[in-house]
Design a protein around this motif. Structure first.
Motif, short mmCIF file in Angstrom:
data_model
loop_
_atom_site.label_atom_id
_atom_site.label_comp_id
_atom_site.label_asym_id
_atom_site.label_seq_id
_atom_site.Cartn_x
_atom_site.Cartn_y
_atom_site.Cartn_z
N GLU A 1 0.67 -1.16 0.02
CA GLU A 1 -0.17 -0.03 -0.01
C GLU A 1 0.91 1.14 0.09
N VAL A 2 2.09 1.09 0.49
CA VAL A 2 2.69 2.40 0.66
C VAL A 2 2.62 3.37 -0.37
N GLU A 3 3.21 3.05 -1.72
CA GLU A 3 3.25 3.74 -2.75
C GLU A 3 1.91 4.68 -3.16
N ARG A 4 0.75 3.88 -3.07
CA ARG A 4 -0.63 4.18 -3.29
C ARG A 4 -0.72 5.47 -2.35
N VAL A 5 -0.62 4.98 -0.97
CA VAL A 5 -0.90 6.12 0.10
C VAL A 5 -0.09 7.25 0.22
N ASN A 6 1.06 7.04 -0.14
CA ASN A 6 2.10 8.42 -0.56
C ASN A 6 1.67 9.34 -1.67
N GLU A 7 1.03 8.64 -2.74
CA GLU A 7 0.31 9.48 -3.74
C GLU A 7 -0.91 10.18 -3.37
N LEU A 8 -1.53 9.61 -2.52
CA LEU A 8 -2.96 9.93 -2.41
C LEU A 8 -3.02 10.92 -1.15
N THR A 9 -2.04 10.95 -0.27
CA THR A 9 -2.06 11.97 0.84
C THR A 9 -1.40 13.01 0.55
N ASN A 10 -2.35 14.25 0.66
CA ASN A 10 -1.72 15.50 0.68
C ASN A 10 -1.13 16.22 1.63
N ARG A 11 -1.30 17.46 1.51
CA ARG A 11 -0.56 18.09 2.51
C ARG A 11 -1.54 18.58 3.72
N PHE A 12 -0.83 18.57 5.10
CA PHE A 12 -1.65 18.96 6.35
C PHE A 12 -0.61 20.20 6.82
N VAL A 13 -1.14 21.46 6.96
CA VAL A 13 -0.29 22.56 7.41
C VAL A 13 -0.77 23.25 8.41
N ILE A 14 -0.10 23.26 9.84
CA ILE A 14 -0.65 23.86 11.01
C ILE A 14 0.20 24.76 11.37
N SER A 15 -0.42 25.89 11.44
CA SER A 15 0.48 27.06 11.60
C SER A 15 -0.40 28.19 12.37
N ASN A 16 0.56 29.01 13.22
CA ASN A 16 0.08 30.18 13.84
C ASN A 16 -1.00 30.21 14.74
N ASN A 17 -1.06 29.01 15.45
CA ASN A 17 -2.18 28.59 16.50
C ASN A 17 -1.48 28.80 17.87
N LEU A 18 -2.51 29.19 18.65
CA LEU A 18 -2.16 29.54 20.06
C LEU A 18 -2.85 28.29 20.81
N ILE A 19 -1.79 27.58 21.61
CA ILE A 19 -2.40 26.19 22.32
C ILE A 19 -2.02 26.34 23.71
N TYR A 20 -2.86 26.52 24.61
CA TYR A 20 -2.62 26.51 26.08
C TYR A 20 -3.14 25.13 26.93
N GLY A 21 -2.23 24.66 27.20
CA GLY A 21 -2.41 23.25 28.02
C GLY A 21 -2.24 23.37 29.65
N ASN A 22 -2.38 22.56 30.29
CA ASN A 22 -2.55 22.70 31.80
C ASN A 22 -1.40 21.79 32.35
N GLY A 23 -0.31 21.81 31.81
CA GLY A 23 0.84 20.80 32.43
C GLY A 23 0.48 19.32 32.13
N ASN A 24 -0.61 18.88 31.74
CA ASN A 24 -0.90 17.45 31.44
C ASN A 24 -1.41 17.38 30.17
N SER A 25 -0.69 17.73 28.99
CA SER A 25 -1.02 17.72 27.69
C SER A 25 -0.18 17.80 26.83
N SER A 26 -0.52 17.86 25.30
CA SER A 26 0.06 18.10 24.29
C SER A 26 -0.44 19.09 23.21
N GLY A 27 0.47 19.58 22.57
CA GLY A 27 0.24 20.69 21.50
C GLY A 27 -0.50 20.14 20.19
N VAL A 28 0.84 19.46 19.66
CA VAL A 28 0.56 18.74 18.22
C VAL A 28 0.84 17.46 18.33
N VAL A 29 0.10 16.46 17.91
CA VAL A 29 0.50 14.93 18.07
C VAL A 29 -0.07 14.43 16.59
#
Length: 292
Positions: free
Chosen positions: A264-292
């Motif tokens: 599947e690898v070649e097909r999956v690479n060809e069909l999956t396009n870009r995801f852009v995550i930018s300029n966000n403000l993310i406030y956790g509580n010390g027990n969390s993650s920003g982007v995963v």
């Protein structure tokens, strides 16, 4: 409502169900299996339009135990070219707006939604469907903007959109300038969708992933994951996300996929396009993650 040729306008109405009361007349928690829908439609708007404006919905929305689920506004199978605007949803008992099977051109804007009882999908919810071969297989031109969505318990999803039908053209989804408060997740999305803009949203007191995106389709019966149609070109930008103080699973943005087989690898690479995550403000509580 049902006609592809009639222009419907539903405005300035009050759809209100009486909450249950005890023998002394004191209000009891409503049973979501017995609550009604306020407005229901199917096979509408493909050659015409629907406007739902300036209405009040209170104690509306039925869960799956009540024969089958119905949202306060429930558009099911091929409702198109609609605007839902300036409505107030109070004490919603399952979900506010569903538009399963819509083909094209949906605008949901400037609504206030207060969710009383948590549901299992999205307070605003839609899934692409193959409904009638007479019409195109598409799910496109969807705009959900400037709404306020809040919940009592912090375990509901705000907006849920998916396309698990790989033959469907699913594109041009805009989720912008919404305000979310005390939810598990603001936006949950998955399947073969192209061209998504999630920008300028504000979410506070969140308990889980604020944006949860599953970059694959999944068989509902076997749960087998696949990528056999294009997906991606997703922009997640300029959002402001804040965790609830007691949240244990808060994440700002979560993008999930799966490990393809060697074949599947070649097909999956060809069909999956870009995801852009930018300029966000993310406030956790010390027990969390920003982007995963």
């Amino acid at each position: 409502l049902q006609s592809h040729n009639v222009n419907f306008i539903v405005e300035n109405n009050v759809f209100r169900n009486e909450p249950p009361k005890d023998v002394n007349g004191n209000p009891l928690p409503p049973n979501p299996a017995k609550m009604p829908s306020g407005l229901s439609a199917f096979d509408c708007g493909y050659l015409s339009s629907i406007i739902v404006n300036n209405n009040i919905f209170e104690y509306c929305g039925r869960n799956n135990e009540g024969h089958h689920r119905l949202f306060a506004i429930d558009f099911y199978d091929n409702v198109n070219n609609f605007i839902i605007s300036n409505n107030i949803f109070r004490n919603t008992t399952w979900g506010a707006i569903r538009f399963d099977g819509t083909k094209k051109n949906a605008v949901i804007t400037d609504n206030y939604i207060h969710q009383l009882i948590a549901n299992d999908s999205g307070i605003i919810n839609a899934s692409a469907k193959v409904t009638n071969r007479e019409y195109e297989d598409s799910f496109k031109n969807i705009s959900i903007c400037n709404n306020i969505i809040e919940e009592v318990n912090g375990i509901s999803y705000g907006i849920g959109l998916q396309c698990q039908i790989d033959s469907t053209t699913s594109e041009n989804i805009n989720i912008q300038n919404n305000t979310f408060h005390r939810l598990r997740t603001a936006v949950v999305m998955g399947g073969s969708i192209m061209g998504v803009n999630i920008s300028g949203n504000n979410a506070s007191d969140m308990f889980g992933p604020v944006i949860e995106y599953s970059a694959y389709s999944e068989d509902a019966q076997t749960e087998v994951k696949r990528i056999v149609a294009p997906l991606g070109n997703v922009l997640i930008s300029n959002n402001n996300f804040k965790s609830a103080p007691q949240a244990n699973s808060f994440v700002g943005v979560s993008i999930k996929s799966y490990t393809p087989t060697e074949a599947e690898v070649e097909r999956v690479n060809e069909l999956t396009n870009r995801f852009v995550i930018s300029n966000n403000l993310i406030y956790g509580n010390g027990n969390s993650s920003g982007v995963v």
